[in-house]
Design an enzyme around this catalytic site. Structure first.
Site, short mmCIF file in Angstrom:
data_model
loop_
_atom_site.label_atom_id
_atom_site.label_comp_id
_atom_site.label_asym_id
_atom_site.label_seq_id
_atom_site.Cartn_x
_atom_site.Cartn_y
_atom_site.Cartn_z
N SER A 1 0.86 -1.19 0.00
CA SER A 1 0.00 0.00 0.00
C SER A 1 0.89 1.23 0.00
CB SER A 1 -0.92 -0.02 1.23
OG SER A 1 -1.78 1.10 1.21
N TYR B 1 -5.02 2.73 -8.89
CA TYR B 1 -5.94 3.86 -9.07
C TYR B 1 -6.33 3.88 -10.54
CZ TYR B 1 -7.41 8.77 -9.35
OH TYR B 1 -8.11 9.92 -9.59
N TYR C 1 -2.48 13.80 -12.31
CA TYR C 1 -1.84 12.60 -11.73
C TYR C 1 -0.64 12.29 -12.60
CZ TYR C 1 -1.93 8.04 -9.28
OH TYR C 1 -1.65 6.94 -8.51
P1 NAD Z 1 -0.62 6.83 2.52
O1 NAD Z 1 0.12 8.09 2.70
O2 NAD Z 1 -1.42 6.32 3.67
O3 NAD Z 1 0.30 5.63 2.06
C1 NAD Z 1 1.43 5.74 1.22
C2 NAD Z 1 2.58 5.17 2.01
O4 NAD Z 1 3.70 4.93 1.15
C3 NAD Z 1 3.10 6.12 3.10
O5 NAD Z 1 3.02 5.48 4.36
C4 NAD Z 1 4.54 6.35 2.71
O6 NAD Z 1 5.38 6.51 3.83
C5 NAD Z 1 4.85 5.08 1.95
N1 NAD Z 1 6.03 5.13 1.10
C6 NAD Z 1 6.36 6.06 0.17
N2 NAD Z 1 7.55 5.74 -0.40
C7 NAD Z 1 7.95 4.56 0.17
C8 NAD Z 1 9.07 3.72 0.00
N3 NAD Z 1 10.04 4.01 -0.86
N4 NAD Z 1 9.16 2.61 0.76
C9 NAD Z 1 8.20 2.29 1.66
N5 NAD Z 1 7.10 3.04 1.84
C10 NAD Z 1 6.97 4.16 1.11
O7 NAD Z 1 -1.55 7.08 1.24
P2 NAD Z 1 -2.61 6.19 0.46
O8 NAD Z 1 -3.28 7.16 -0.47
O9 NAD Z 1 -3.44 5.39 1.37
O10 NAD Z 1 -1.70 5.26 -0.43
C11 NAD Z 1 -1.66 3.84 -0.32
C12 NAD Z 1 -1.81 3.23 -1.70
O11 NAD Z 1 -3.14 3.50 -2.19
C13 NAD Z 1 -0.84 3.78 -2.76
O12 NAD Z 1 -0.43 2.75 -3.62
C14 NAD Z 1 -1.73 4.75 -3.53
O13 NAD Z 1 -1.28 5.01 -4.84
C15 NAD Z 1 -3.03 3.97 -3.52
N6 NAD Z 1 -4.23 4.74 -3.86
C16 NAD Z 1 -4.53 5.88 -3.22
C17 NAD Z 1 -5.66 6.60 -3.60
C18 NAD Z 1 -6.05 7.88 -2.89
O14 NAD Z 1 -6.87 8.63 -3.42
N7 NAD Z 1 -5.52 8.15 -1.69
C19 NAD Z 1 -6.50 6.12 -4.61
C20 NAD Z 1 -6.16 4.93 -5.24
C21 NAD Z 1 -5.02 4.24 -4.87
#
Ligand code: NAD
Length: 299
Positions: free
Chosen positions: A126, A178, A188
């Site tokens: 994630s 996404y 994006y």
């Molecule tokens: P979030 O901030 O909770 O999670 C992202 C996490 O990635 C963070 O904890 C960050 O510290 C970690 N991270 C970044 N670089 C890293 C690395 N090199 N090694 C280890 N960890 C790392 O945000 P989120 O939006 O819940 O994101 C989680 C997933 O959901 C991601 O893949 C994101 O693309 C996906 N997503 C998010 C959305 C949205 O609208 N928020 C929509 C669809 C998909």
């Protein structure tokens, strides 16, 4: 009785640093279903997360439906852009946000998890990162594009390559995508849409390879917009949430818990015949062919 029961299962969830994102919601849903949860947290945000966790800042969101608290077996520092210690550049080792930690590459974390807990059953990716996410694709540098793929897509390949050998047969892995590979989403940028396209394509390829090799299932959730810390950093998440409210078949905010519940299902034996799948959990927004709030429709 049909029950989503993960009692006796152990999960490793990579990408949790607060209680606002999808990783936390998935970890919590897995715990609700009875699983034990281990976390992997990015070193630059590890100290803050640890302080907030121990300082009781997440007490409300740690509360499970049975009144007990969400506990983590252990939180490992993990940087998913590094596979082995040799990959870590000197300036990162010496960086003050990394210096307090050791063993944060993927291979080292997998080895430490095996040493500390033995095998795992469930693996969650994630996390995403793109240094040039605010730039249009046409203005993204090669370096920025490849960095997006390294942190956001290859990280899943590597996590599975290293954790697969310590996963029990019948286990499952999941990543978060996404809708940007399916339809252009202005804003994006930085190669993130390309990274999600790779992540989704790899879901099918990895499903085949991991299925045959370890008897493990691989799926992804294509989630709708959520105001997580990562999404806020991109800068237009509030408009995307408003857009979804206006245009999705279900005109309601998407809760992280809804993605958590779908993730728990995909990771559970209830989904034992589902692999190589990318499931939309987005209030149905992907199904729309027009934006019903478009000014042009009323012209
Ligand atoms: P979030 O901030 O909770 O999670 C992202 C996490 O990635 C963070 O904890 C960050 O510290 C970690 N991270 C970044 N670089 C890293 C690395 N090199 N090694 C280890 N960890 C790392 O945000 P989120 O939006 O819940 O994101 C989680 C997933 O959901 C991601 O893949 C994101 O693309 C996906 N997503 C998010 C959305 C949205 O609208 N928020 C929509 C669809 C998909």
């Amino acid at each position: 009785m049909l029950r989503l029961d993960l009692t006796g299962k152990r999960a490793f969830v990579a990408g949790v640093a607060d209680d606002k994102g999808y990783g936390w919601a998935i970890a919590k849903a897995l715990a609700e279903a009875g699983a034990e949860v281990i976390l992997g947290t990015w070193p630059p945000v590890m100290r803050l997360f640890d302080t907030m966790l121990k300082g009781g800042k997440f007490e409300a969101s740690r509360t499970l439906s049975n009144g007990e608290k969400l506990e983590f077996l252990k939180v490992y520092p993990l940087d998913a852009t590094f596979d082995t210690p040799d990959d870590v550049p000197e300036e990162i080792k010496e960086n003050k946000r990394y210096k307090a930690y050791a063993g944060y590459t993927i291979s080292e974390v997998a080895a430490a998890v095996e040493k500390d807990f033995g095998k795992i059953d469930l693996l969650v990716h994630s996390l995403a990162n793109a240094p040039e996410v605010q730039k249009p694709l046409l203005e993204t540098s090669r370096q920025g594009y490849l960095a997006a793929l390294s942190a956001s897509s290859y990280s899943m390949v590597s996590l599975l390559a290293h954790f697969g050998p310590i996963m029990n047969e019948g286990g499952a892995a999941l990543s978060l995508s996404y809708g940007a590979p399916n339809k252009a989403v202005p804003g994006y940028g930085g190669g993130m849409s390309s990274a999600k396209a790779a992540l989704e394509g790899d879901t099918r390829k990895l499903a085949y390879e991991a299925g045959r090799k370890w008897g493990v299932r691989i799926n992804a959730i294509s989630a709708g917009p959520l105001g997580s810390r990562a999404a806020k950093a991109i800068g237009f998440i509030d408009s995307m949430i408003a857009y979804s409210m206006e245009n999705a078949p279900l005109a309601k905010p998407l809760q992280a818990e809804e993605v958590g519940a779908s993730a728990a299902f995909l990771l559970s034996p209830m989904a034992s015949a589902i692999t190589g799948e990318v499931l939309f959990v987005d209030n149905g927004l992907h199904a729309m062919g027009v934006a019903i709030d478009s000014r042009s429709l009323n012209a």
